[in-house]
Each structure stands twice: as structure tokens, then as C-alpha cells.
Write a protein that holds these residues in place. Sequence first.
Motif, mmCIF file in Angstrom:
data_model
loop_
_atom_site.group_PDB
_atom_site.id
_atom_site.type_symbol
_atom_site.label_atom_id
_atom_site.label_comp_id
_atom_site.label_asym_id
_atom_site.label_seq_id
_atom_site.Cartn_x
_atom_site.Cartn_y
_atom_site.Cartn_z
ATOM 1 N N PHE B 23 0.814 -1.218 0.000
ATOM 2 C CA PHE B 23 0.000 0.000 0.000
ATOM 3 C C PHE B 23 0.853 1.277 0.000
ATOM 4 C CE2 PHE B 23 -3.398 -2.873 1.797
ATOM 5 C CZ PHE B 23 -4.181 -2.845 0.652
ATOM 6 N N ASN B 24 2.140 1.119 0.201
ATOM 7 C CA ASN B 24 3.047 2.262 0.131
ATOM 8 C C ASN B 24 3.396 2.610 -1.319
ATOM 9 O OD1 ASN B 24 4.146 4.181 1.730
ATOM 10 N ND2 ASN B 24 5.670 2.859 2.695
ATOM 11 N N GLN B 25 3.054 1.707 -2.248
ATOM 12 C CA GLN B 25 3.400 1.913 -3.650
ATOM 13 C C GLN B 25 2.384 2.800 -4.357
ATOM 14 O OE1 GLN B 25 3.861 -2.053 -5.188
ATOM 15 N NE2 GLN B 25 5.446 -2.558 -3.692
ATOM 16 N N LYS B 26 2.849 3.426 -5.409
ATOM 17 C CA LYS B 26 2.062 4.448 -6.107
ATOM 18 C C LYS B 26 0.647 4.019 -6.542
ATOM 19 C CE LYS B 26 3.015 8.643 -8.146
ATOM 20 N NZ LYS B 26 3.894 9.434 -8.986
ATOM 21 N N TYR B 28 -1.439 2.417 -5.261
ATOM 22 C CA TYR B 28 -2.371 2.314 -4.145
ATOM 23 C C TYR B 28 -2.498 3.627 -3.378
ATOM 24 C CZ TYR B 28 -2.090 -2.644 -5.088
ATOM 25 O OH TYR B 28 -2.158 -3.859 -5.702
ATOM 26 N N SER B 29 -2.010 4.722 -3.968
ATOM 27 C CA SER B 29 -1.996 5.979 -3.223
ATOM 28 C C SER B 29 -3.402 6.495 -2.910
ATOM 29 C CB SER B 29 -1.196 7.039 -3.983
ATOM 30 O OG SER B 29 -1.707 7.144 -5.289
ATOM 31 N N HIS B 30 -4.394 6.076 -3.701
ATOM 32 C CA HIS B 30 -5.767 6.532 -3.422
ATOM 33 C C HIS B 30 -6.501 5.575 -2.470
ATOM 34 C CE1 HIS B 30 -6.059 3.628 -6.650
ATOM 35 N NE2 HIS B 30 -7.346 3.523 -6.436
ATOM 36 N N TYR B 31 -5.813 4.527 -2.015
ATOM 37 C CA TYR B 31 -6.437 3.596 -1.061
ATOM 38 C C TYR B 31 -6.345 4.178 0.348
ATOM 39 C CZ TYR B 31 -6.898 -0.382 -4.257
ATOM 40 O OH TYR B 31 -7.271 -1.225 -5.272
ATOM 41 N N GLU B 32 -7.463 4.091 1.060
ATOM 42 C CA GLU B 32 -7.462 4.516 2.453
ATOM 43 C C GLU B 32 -7.501 3.245 3.298
ATOM 44 O OE1 GLU B 32 -10.496 6.919 5.182
ATOM 45 O OE2 GLU B 32 -10.379 7.645 3.113
ATOM 46 N N SER B 46 2.553 3.164 5.895
ATOM 47 C CA SER B 46 1.795 3.698 4.760
ATOM 48 C C SER B 46 0.477 4.343 5.179
ATOM 49 C CB SER B 46 1.504 2.573 3.770
ATOM 50 O OG SER B 46 0.661 1.606 4.368
ATOM 51 N N ASN B 47 -0.114 3.845 6.250
ATOM 52 C CA ASN B 47 -1.461 4.277 6.630
ATOM 53 C C ASN B 47 -1.617 4.224 8.153
ATOM 54 O OD1 ASN B 47 -3.503 4.488 4.145
ATOM 55 N ND2 ASN B 47 -2.012 2.884 3.669
#
Lengths: 160, 152
Positions: B23-26, B28-32, B46-47
Amino acid sequence: MYSNKSVLLCFGEGGHTAQMNRLVSKLIEPLSSFDLVSISDIKNKPNWSTRHIVTGELRGKHKHSDILFNNGPFKIIKSIRSAIKNNNFQAMISTGPGIAIIAALLFKVYGIKIVHVETWSRFTTKSLTGRVMYLLADRFYVQHKSLLSIYPKAIYAGVL
Amino acid sequence: MKVFVTVGTTKFDAMIKSLDRLFNQKPYSHYEVLFQIADGEYIPKSNNYVAMLSNIEEVYQEHDLVITHAGAGSIFRLLELRKKIIIIPNVDRIDTHQTDIAKYMGDHQHALICNDLLALSKQISLSSTFKYVPYLKESFFKADEIADFIIN
């Protein structure tokens, strides 16, 4: 020595506790005249419990060798033997894991009824506890029909 | 896309670590994402993360996808709520019950299963189109029989 008739409820932490809590919520009324004695590796006394006994667990979750290097089993035997002497047990009910095996072996010796409800997380394979409790229990219940093919004498009971 | 990652009561650092890296990868940047890590030692970067939740039911409802360890309590509840789930068996544990329940749920298409942490991204993209078959649970009906056996 407690003279009132009692049942030993035997369960381990995590999912086994959740299953026992659900089972007891359904038994508390029909067994209202009984003392409910709980035995577990969890420290907190469940709110339905009349008396609570804390033991160690038979093995850890991460290493097989744990069983060889701890004195867990001996402590468990000791605490269950003294519980049997001090209570008027009519039966034990277990939801696993391994601690149930030791309790069941002792209850077998004393000729007290044994009921086991096999864990809800098994569908097609035998747990170590299930394997042994199938031989020891007077009534062996499963929560999924798919287990009846490997435990032919089990009774299907639905999911807790 | 809101994703909830949960390990239940037992830590499962390998799963948290793999998902955190993913999830740190680009892409997935719109994933919350919210991680529930229990007593895990690996801290997600990442979150957001929490150790335990008291309102887990609400949290399940708020998320589109739940990635869960193969604990039966979590799985049954999530399937009852008809959530889209990916199950990751905790193979760090010595008992095999997590593999059993995961395999059953996967074989019957009640859930997506991920046995290989390297294949996580594939399962996550599959989850949006996967046809989940509802799991129908029959409630426990033998309590009176057990009580009668004990009393008589």
C-alpha cells in the motif's frame, strides 16, 4: 467442598472462548440449578462463571517443542484433580483446545460425563484435540456437516 | 477505496508488513487503509493503524474490502455481513486450523484466499470483480439436547 451439582466448562483463549461464551448463553437457563465452573488459560473470570480456575495451555501457538519444555501439563493435571475433589461435577463441556484432553482423561477415570463441541474453524480436517476428544467424549458435536464424513459418530449441531 | 486489514487477537507481522509495503506503492496511493495489528511489533508506515478496536462491527461496515487473518470468529461475522473479504491464513502458527477454514471458504467461493503474500496485489485487484457466493450459516440448535444429557 461445594455440594451443589456443577458442570466444568473447559476452553482456551481466542476463538475457543468466543465459542464457549455463546454455548453457555444457550445453556445457562436449562442448567440454572448448576454451578458453572470455568477452567481456562485466560485470567479473567467470565461473567457467567460461578468459580474460575486459571491454568496454563498445553502448547504455545508458535512452537511445537513448547510442550516438552514447560510444566504446563502437570500443573493442569494438578488443578483439575483438586477441582474434581472440591466440586460435585456431573459433566464437563469443552470447546478446545488441548487443555480439554487432560480434563477429559481425568473425567473418564472418575466416570463423569464428557461433552465436546469441535471447533468452528475446522471443515475438512481433524484438530489434535478433536482427534482425541472423539475417542473420549460421550457426546461429540460438530458445527459443520462437512466434518461428519471424518467423524461418523459425531452429532451435527449448527454453528455457535 | 477503503480497506480494513485485521489480525484479530494474535499478532501476524508478516501479513501487516507485506500489505504495508504494497500500500506504500504508487498504484495504491488513493487507497485509504486501516491496519489492526494486535500486539504486533511491526508498525505500518503507509497508513493508520490501531492495536485493537472495540467497535469492530462499525469498522467492518465502513470499509469496502476487508483483508483478514483466517480466524473463524472474524470470518463468520464478515460473511454474515456479506463483506468482500480476502483471507490470509497465518502460517506462522503451528496448528493448521487457519488453513482448513481458508481452504473451505476459498473452494466454495465465499471469499478470496491468499496463501502467498507475494500474490496480494493480484487478489486485491480481483476482489472488485469476484463473484462472491453468500455463506449461509445454520445456528446452533443442540443446546437443549446437551442440557438434557447433563441433567439426566
